[in-house]
Design a protein around this motif. Structure first.
Motif, short mmCIF file in Angstrom:
data_model
loop_
_atom_site.label_atom_id
_atom_site.label_comp_id
_atom_site.label_asym_id
_atom_site.label_seq_id
_atom_site.Cartn_x
_atom_site.Cartn_y
_atom_site.Cartn_z
N ASP A 1 0.81 -1.21 0.00
CA ASP A 1 0.00 0.00 0.00
C ASP A 1 0.84 1.27 0.00
O ASP A 1 0.32 2.36 -0.21
CB ASP A 1 -0.96 0.01 1.20
N ARG A 2 2.17 1.17 0.23
CA ARG A 2 3.05 2.34 0.14
C ARG A 2 4.49 1.87 -0.04
O ARG A 2 4.86 0.78 0.40
CB ARG A 2 2.94 3.22 1.38
N ASN A 3 5.26 2.69 -0.72
CA ASN A 3 6.67 2.41 -0.94
C ASN A 3 7.34 3.72 -1.37
O ASN A 3 6.94 4.28 -2.42
CB ASN A 3 6.85 1.34 -2.02
N PRO A 4 8.28 4.27 -0.62
CA PRO A 4 8.94 3.69 0.54
C PRO A 4 8.04 3.70 1.78
O PRO A 4 7.01 4.36 1.81
CB PRO A 4 10.16 4.59 0.74
N VAL A 5 8.51 2.98 2.81
CA VAL A 5 7.80 2.92 4.09
C VAL A 5 8.71 3.45 5.18
O VAL A 5 9.93 3.57 5.01
CB VAL A 5 7.36 1.47 4.41
N ILE A 6 8.11 3.79 6.32
CA ILE A 6 8.85 4.38 7.44
C ILE A 6 9.18 3.28 8.44
O ILE A 6 8.36 2.39 8.71
CB ILE A 6 8.02 5.50 8.09
N ARG B 1 17.10 -1.23 2.32
CA ARG B 1 16.36 -1.76 1.17
C ARG B 1 16.14 -3.26 1.40
O ARG B 1 17.07 -4.00 1.71
CB ARG B 1 17.12 -1.52 -0.13
N TYR B 2 14.89 -3.66 1.25
CA TYR B 2 14.51 -5.05 1.49
C TYR B 2 13.76 -5.59 0.28
O TYR B 2 13.22 -4.82 -0.53
CB TYR B 2 13.64 -5.17 2.74
N THR B 3 13.72 -6.92 0.17
CA THR B 3 13.04 -7.57 -0.94
C THR B 3 11.96 -8.48 -0.41
O THR B 3 12.23 -9.36 0.44
CB THR B 3 14.02 -8.39 -1.79
N ILE B 4 10.74 -8.27 -0.89
CA ILE B 4 9.66 -9.21 -0.62
C ILE B 4 9.81 -10.35 -1.61
O ILE B 4 9.73 -10.15 -2.83
CB ILE B 4 8.30 -8.54 -0.73
N PRO B 5 10.07 -11.56 -1.14
CA PRO B 5 10.44 -12.65 -2.05
C PRO B 5 9.26 -13.11 -2.92
O PRO B 5 8.11 -12.73 -2.72
CB PRO B 5 10.90 -13.74 -1.10
N SER B 6 9.61 -13.98 -3.86
CA SER B 6 8.60 -14.60 -4.71
C SER B 6 7.89 -15.71 -3.92
O SER B 6 8.51 -16.42 -3.14
CB SER B 6 9.25 -15.17 -5.97
N PHE B 7 6.58 -15.83 -4.17
CA PHE B 7 5.78 -16.84 -3.48
C PHE B 7 5.30 -17.89 -4.49
O PHE B 7 4.97 -17.55 -5.64
CB PHE B 7 4.56 -16.21 -2.80
#
Length: 573
Positions: A31-36, A100-106
């Motif tokens: 719902d947002r990027n970047p995030v705090i 910086r982070y990565t939401i992986p593939s599902f």
């Protein structure tokens, strides 16, 4: 005929299976990027099929994020005879550190999703008046406390006034090797930040480290539900949204006990000792109770941290300490611990006594110095149990004289009467008939008086049958009867009250300070019962008193022996 039908059925099954394997579409979004940092954001995973709840797992996200609640909802839409089904998972995530982070593939039912890059930034307040709808802050009062020193952790939750919060909870901070306790409940105020009005909810916690070294305090976590205003929707309707906020972790550098400190370790910002004596004059008679109340109040501690008092007393005072009363309360965002010690002293002999001075060493972390809280010694004056003369009215004195034994009370009156008669007769006339008449009248009066005295003494013996062969004046009978009734009903308070009433009734100014209590205590069986009575009244362990009859039995025996030894000493005239 059946073979073409069978081949057609298999073809339909293969088409459906192929459609499920290759036609499943999965969409992943945030719902947002970047995030705090320390503020939650929502990850939404949407599939265009009706899938089971377990088809999606959030476990791969736990490596880089704090994973909150996961919700799932399904929907279906039918258009022109075609039904479209949708399954949606919503996961609330929070990043604890910037970067910086990565939401992986599902992998969902054989379909792979695309990874998403997320940027996490530090909190920044805009200068143009636009601010976040929610944010939370946490501060500690001391980053380098001493071991067992209270650290105040203050949490402020900011809620934008235009986005009301429907509900929410704040989870307390956590820390290993430390006690965490909430001091104050929610306090509310308002602040203006960059031209925007915020409602601020404040909570205060006390963190007490139990060992020296590094102690990490995990920040608090807020979970809430709100509705974002939506002017384009029907009648302003909007869906509820979830929000999660966290405060950063804090590391405390806990200092050990200073080497120069002497005594039991006791760290506080302020320590006060109050001492009270009842009666305030410190003057009582032998056997009368003296109540001492010592109250120790310390700032920034729990009652369990306050050192225990060593209750001691000089010889001649029996000590009955009660169970200490502990209390904890908050004042100006600071925890206050308080312990009250109540002790009853029973003097067994007369004289001057001193309750020693009370000293409690403590350490002031603000001044980084050792201090000592003290109270002055208390002087006690113990008077004899029968030192005050009993004021008897003329009527009472007449009754007492009438109760005296015949040989000590009436014989002087006979001699005086005869002398008076002879003097009067010699002055008036020498007529022998007159003397004879007077003698006859005197004999009649004397016989009558003796009969009255014997009748009255017989009634007195009957009324005092509980203590045989004893001589009890009227003033002491009622307290004795009340004492016996209290003993039969096992009422320790009434037993002590009536025992003291009896001692006060039998004393007078001829006692020379030698109280009957000390004489009775020479009988060991009665002394033991009296000690058991005092323990039931003033002792630390409160239990049901059942020794009333034993008290009366030993008292009666001691009373009888005292009378047989010296009746006038037991009941002086």
């Amino acid at each position: 005929m059946l073979k073409p039908f069978y081949l057609g059925f298999v073809a339909v099954i293969l088409i459906l299976t192929s459609s499920n394997a290759y036609g499943l579409e999965i969409d992943v979004s945030v719902d947002r990027n970047p995030v705090i940092v320390n503020e939650s954001f929502n990850l939404t995973v949407t599939a265009d099929e009706d899938l089971p709840r377990w088809a999606f797992s959030s476990r791969p996200l736990m490596r880089d994020f704090v994973v909150g609640a996961t919700s799932i909802d399904t929907s279906s839409v039918t258009s022109q005879g075609v039904t479209r089904r949708t399954t949606r998972w919503t996961v609330r995530l929070t990043a604890r550190e910037p970067g910086r982070y990565t939401i992986p593939s599902f992998d969902i039912e054989g379909a792979q999703t695309q990874p998403i890059e997320i940027e996490v930034i530090e909190v920044q307040r805009n200068q143009n008046g636009e601010n976040r709808p929610f944010f939370i802050e946490g501060t500690v009062s001391e980053a380098s406390p001493y071991v067992q020193q209270q650290v105040t952790y203050t949490v402020d939750l900011f809620i934008h006034s235009d986005i009301p919060l429907e509900n929410g909870t704040i989870a307390p901070p956590l820390a290993d090797n430390a006690n965490v306790e909430q001091i104050t409940q929610n306090r509310e105020r308002q602040e203006i930040i960059n031209g925007q009005r915020y409602q601020v909810i404040t909570q205060v916690y006390a963190i007490t480290p139990q060992r020296s070294g590094s102690v990490e305090v995990q920040g608090v976590q807020f979970e809430g539900i709100y509705r974002q205003p939506n002017s384009r929707g029907f009648s302003g309707f909007s869906r509820p949204e979830q929000v999660s906020l966290m405060t950063p972790n804090v590391e405390l550098n806990v200092q050990p006990i200073p080497q120069q400190y002497q005594g039991q370790w006791f760290v506080s910002e302020q320590v006060v000792i109050e001492r009270q004596i009842s009666p305030a004059s410190g003057m009582v008679a032998v056997g009368e109770p003296i109540t001492e109340t010592v109250t120790i109040t310390a700032e920034g501690v729990r009652p369990e941290q306050i050192p225990e008092l060593d209750i001691s007393s000089p010889d001649g005072l029996r000590v009955y300490p009660e169970t200490p009363q502990q209390e904890v309360f908050a004042r100006r965002d600071t925890r206050i611990g308080q312990v009250t010690y109540t002790t009853v002293y029973i003097p067994s002999r007369e004289g001057q006594f001193e309750l020693p001075q009370i000293n409690i060493p403590w350490f002031n972390p603000s001044a980084d110095q050792s201090r000592q809280a003290s109270t002055a010694a208390v002087q006690l004056t113990i008077t004899p149990s029968a030192s005050e003369p009993e004021r008897i009215s003329p009527v009472a004195e007449t009754e007492t004289e009438a109760e005296q034994p015949l040989d000590t009370a009436t014989q002087p009156q006979v001699d005086t009467g005869i002398a008076s008669i002879h003097e009067q007769g010699g002055a008036r006339t020498s007529n022998s008939y007159l003397y004879g008449a007077l003698a006859v009248l005197f004999i009649i009066w004397l016989v009558t008086l003796i009969l009255l005295i014997r009748a009255k003494r017989g009634a007195s013996r009957k009324a005092s049958s509980d203590v045989q062969n004893t001589y009890i004046p009227n003033r002491a009978r009622q307290p004795l009867n009340n004492l016996k009734q209290a003993c039969n009903s096992n009422e320790p308070v009434l037993i002590m009250e009536n025992f003291r009433a009896w001692m006060n009734a039998r004393k007078n100014d001829q006692d020379n300070g030698k109280g009957i209590r000390a004489e009775l205590e020479q009988h060991q069986d009665f002394k033991q019962e009296l000690a058991a009575l005092e323990a039931a009244l003033y002792g630390k362990e409160k239990s049901t008193y059942t020794r009333g009859k034993a008290f009366w039995k030993t008292f009666s025996g001691a009373h009888k022996k005292a009378h047989q030894t010296d009746a006038l000493k037991l009941y002086p005239h």
